[in-house]
Write a protein that holds these residues in place. Structure first.
Motif, PDB file in Angstrom:
ATOM      1  N   ARG A  69       2.207  27.804 -18.891  1.00 45.94           N
ATOM      2  CA  ARG A  69       0.643  27.041 -19.346  1.00 45.94           C
ATOM      3  C   ARG A  69       0.124  26.933 -20.729  1.00 45.94           C
ATOM      4  O   ARG A  69      -0.972  26.199 -21.513  1.00 45.94           O
ATOM      5  N   ALA A 119       4.855  32.959 -16.745  1.00 46.57           N
ATOM      6  CA  ALA A 119       3.710  32.256 -15.917  1.00 46.57           C
ATOM      7  C   ALA A 119       3.054  31.774 -17.023  1.00 46.57           C
ATOM      8  O   ALA A 119       2.459  30.622 -17.501  1.00 46.57           O
ATOM      9  N   THR A 120       2.219  32.267 -17.891  1.00 44.24           N
ATOM     10  CA  THR A 120       1.207  32.459 -18.641  1.00 44.24           C
ATOM     11  C   THR A 120       2.295  31.510 -19.640  1.00 44.24           C
ATOM     12  O   THR A 120       0.939  30.847 -20.149  1.00 44.24           O
ATOM     13  N   THR A 131      12.168  35.987  -4.868  1.00 42.84           N
ATOM     14  CA  THR A 131      11.264  35.227  -5.602  1.00 42.84           C
ATOM     15  C   THR A 131      11.318  33.737  -6.113  1.00 42.84           C
ATOM     16  O   THR A 131      12.205  34.770  -6.658  1.00 42.84           O
ATOM     17  N   ALA A 170       7.386  32.579 -11.522  1.00 42.78           N
ATOM     18  CA  ALA A 170       6.330  31.569 -12.003  1.00 42.78           C
ATOM     19  C   ALA A 170       6.624  30.285 -11.455  1.00 42.78           C
ATOM     20  O   ALA A 170       6.531  28.981 -11.096  1.00 42.78           O
ATOM     21  N   GLY A 171       6.327  30.848  -9.621  1.00 39.09           N
ATOM     22  CA  GLY A 171       6.802  29.781  -8.389  1.00 39.09           C
ATOM     23  C   GLY A 171       5.448  29.040  -8.389  1.00 39.09           C
ATOM     24  O   GLY A 171       6.314  27.454  -8.173  1.00 39.09           O
ATOM     25  N   ALA A 172       4.370  29.014  -8.787  1.00 39.11           N
ATOM     26  CA  ALA A 172       2.793  28.479  -9.064  1.00 39.11           C
ATOM     27  C   ALA A 172       3.550  26.917  -9.534  1.00 39.11           C
ATOM     28  O   ALA A 172       3.242  26.323  -9.125  1.00 39.11           O
ATOM     29  N   TRP A 173       3.411  27.488 -10.490  1.00 37.14           N
ATOM     30  CA  TRP A 173       4.109  26.034 -12.039  1.00 37.14           C
ATOM     31  C   TRP A 173       5.482  25.929 -11.327  1.00 37.14           C
ATOM     32  O   TRP A 173       4.625  23.807 -11.078  1.00 37.14           O
ATOM     33  N   TYR A 174       6.461  25.812 -11.098  1.00 41.71           N
ATOM     34  CA  TYR A 174       6.995  25.135 -10.422  1.00 41.71           C
ATOM     35  C   TYR A 174       7.662  24.128  -9.151  1.00 41.71           C
ATOM     36  O   TYR A 174       7.954  22.945  -9.033  1.00 41.71           O
ATOM     37  N   LEU A 175       6.858  24.660  -7.975  1.00 45.81           N
ATOM     38  CA  LEU A 175       6.549  24.125  -7.507  1.00 45.81           C
ATOM     39  C   LEU A 175       5.282  22.766  -7.788  1.00 45.81           C
ATOM     40  O   LEU A 175       5.362  22.081  -7.088  1.00 45.81           O
ATOM     41  N   HIS A 176       4.624  23.184  -8.597  1.00 46.94           N
ATOM     42  CA  HIS A 176       3.271  21.712  -9.457  1.00 46.94           C
ATOM     43  C   HIS A 176       4.374  20.918  -9.908  1.00 46.94           C
ATOM     44  O   HIS A 176       3.779  19.691  -9.462  1.00 46.94           O
ATOM     45  N   HIS A 177       5.193  21.145 -10.106  1.00 41.54           N
ATOM     46  CA  HIS A 177       6.124  20.645 -11.424  1.00 41.54           C
ATOM     47  C   HIS A 177       7.429  19.776 -11.192  1.00 41.54           C
ATOM     48  O   HIS A 177       7.834  19.525 -12.330  1.00 41.54           O
TER      49      HIS A 177
END
Length: 205
Positions: free
Chosen positions: A43, A39-40, A105, A108-115
């Protein structure tokens, strides 16, 4: 040279030991996908490139010693053992894809939900497809690798058979006569003292 001494040193031999390198590959893949590392890296650009280098280096620790003729592997790691290790490594490499595909789950869910791309309706389903792709690619990559090792095995067997055949032919060949200085042998009529020899000697040329 210095590079060969480094490659044949104890640290490299330890890292390229088949069981150690396989464990490092598996640990690297699990660390990438099941820690904040991935996930890091999504970014941070330089960390993303470092992650690729990390995965490549871990894979090379196993692949290069098995495919090359460098003496980095132990003596017992013959071609049949190498083929078995490649087969085992293919199974081990399939584990991360299987885990990603069945993971409950998002990684890197936050990244893929946003992108998430507009054509994707379910990010969880995309992760399952991605895990399946990882599983398929790992097995497809292992197949030519295994074929190369089998081809090396067959070539080594042919070479060894040819060497043994030449050695056997040399042992079964009759001993060659001793080579010495040429000896001039005079005709019999010049050495014998009989009447016939005397007539031959007196005969006109």
């Amino acid at each position: 040279g210095r590079v060969r001494r480094v490659l044949s040193g104890r640290p490299v031999r330890l890292l390229t030991f088949p069981l150690v390198s396989t464990a490092l590959v598996l640990a690297t893949e699990l660390t990438v996908y099941f820690t904040p590392y991935f996930a890091t890296a999504l970014r941070v650009g330089w960390l993303h490139e470092l992650m690729y280098l990390h995965l490549l280096a871990a894979g090379c620790l196993f692949v290069l010693p098995v495919l090359t003729r460098e003496q980095a592997l132990p003596a017992w790691c013959t071609h049949p053992v190498r083929a078995a290790l490649v087969f085992l490594d293919g199974i081990v490499d399939a584990l991360p894809g299987l885990v990603v595909m069945t993971h409950g789950t998002l990684i890197a869910g936050a990244w893929y939900l946003h992108h998430a791309p507009p054509w994707s309706s379910d990010v969880h389903h995309d992760q399952q497809l991605g895990g399946g792709a990882m599983l398929g690619v790992s097995e497809l990559a292992a197949l030519p690798f295994l074929l190369v090792v089998l081809a090396q095995w067959a070539r080594a067997e042919r070479t060894q058979t040819a060497v043994l055949d030449r050695r056997l032919d040399g042992e079964l060949a009759p001993a060659a006569p001793a080579q010495g200085p040429a000896v001039l042998v005079r005709p019999w009529w010049e050495t014998e003292q009989g009447e016939v020899a005397e007539r031959v000697r007196r005969a006109p040329a």
